[in-house]
Design a protein around this motif. Structure first.
Motif, PDB file in Angstrom:
ATOM      1  N   ARG A   1     -49.879  -4.479  48.784  1.00 61.24           N
ATOM      2  CA  ARG A   1     -50.351  -3.094  48.920  1.00 61.24           C
ATOM      3  C   ARG A   1     -49.239  -2.135  48.509  1.00 61.24           C
ATOM      4  O   ARG A   1     -48.647  -1.450  49.323  1.00 61.24           O
ATOM      5  N   ARG A   2     -48.947  -2.108  47.227  1.00 60.63           N
ATOM      6  CA  ARG A   2     -47.836  -1.301  46.707  1.00 60.63           C
ATOM      7  C   ARG A   2     -48.020   0.196  46.945  1.00 60.63           C
ATOM      8  O   ARG A   2     -47.049   0.934  46.965  1.00 60.63           O
ATOM      9  N   ASN A   3     -49.252   0.645  47.100  1.00 58.67           N
ATOM     10  CA  ASN A   3     -49.503   2.074  47.316  1.00 58.67           C
ATOM     11  C   ASN A   3     -49.762   2.419  48.774  1.00 58.67           C
ATOM     12  O   ASN A   3     -50.236   3.518  49.068  1.00 58.67           O
ATOM     13  N   SER A   4     -49.443   1.518  49.669  1.00 57.81           N
ATOM     14  CA  SER A   4     -49.606   1.773  51.098  1.00 57.81           C
ATOM     15  C   SER A   4     -48.275   2.247  51.670  1.00 57.81           C
ATOM     16  O   SER A   4     -47.305   1.485  51.721  1.00 57.81           O
TER      17      SER A   4
ATOM     18  N   ARG B   1     -39.699   3.336  46.816  1.00 57.74           N
ATOM     19  CA  ARG B   1     -41.169   3.301  46.831  1.00 57.74           C
ATOM     20  C   ARG B   1     -41.731   4.274  47.869  1.00 57.74           C
ATOM     21  O   ARG B   1     -42.715   4.962  47.597  1.00 57.74           O
TER      22      ARG B   1
ATOM     23  N   GLU C   1     -41.549   7.693  46.462  1.00 56.00           N
ATOM     24  CA  GLU C   1     -42.585   7.889  45.445  1.00 56.00           C
ATOM     25  C   GLU C   1     -43.956   8.191  46.058  1.00 56.00           C
ATOM     26  O   GLU C   1     -44.730   8.962  45.510  1.00 56.00           O
ATOM     27  N   LEU C   2     -44.209   7.541  47.179  1.00 45.82           N
ATOM     28  CA  LEU C   2     -45.520   7.712  47.821  1.00 45.82           C
ATOM     29  C   LEU C   2     -45.543   9.008  48.582  1.00 45.82           C
ATOM     30  O   LEU C   2     -46.561   9.578  48.861  1.00 45.82           O
TER      31      LEU C   2
END
Length: 88
Positions: free
Chosen positions: A55-58, A84, A87-88
């Motif tokens: 879940r790279r975008n969690s 990361r 970035e989110l």
């Protein structure tokens, strides 16, 4: 099981559920918590890494990985997770 502090049972119950529903964040969070209590930070950190990779975008997954990377003194991984999170 977590509320009753039966962490080994929680790990046994949650692991197959995570395999069946790998994108369910609540199950992943519960597994990390149970592993932390039952087996220690290394096992929890590995589960956090798996969660963050899937879940790279969690944001929650990345923050959990960042916590364990710092806890386990893994500076390269902590740096990657911190980037990361930013970035989110």
């Amino acid at each position: 099981m977590l509320e009753q502090e039966d962490y080994h049972a929680a790990v046994r119950r949650t692991t197959p559920l995570v395999q069946r529903f790998p994108n369910h964040g609540g199950l992943r969070r519960s597994l990390v918590e149970a592993l932390q209590a039952a087996e220690g930070p290394s096992a929890a950190g590995l589960a956090a890494f798996d969660w963050a990779e899937r879940r790279r975008n969690s944001l929650q997954a990345q923050e959990t990985l960042l916590y364990y990377a710092a806890e386990l003194y893994l500076p390269a991984l902590a740096g990657r997770a911190a980037r990361r999170v930013r970035e989110l």
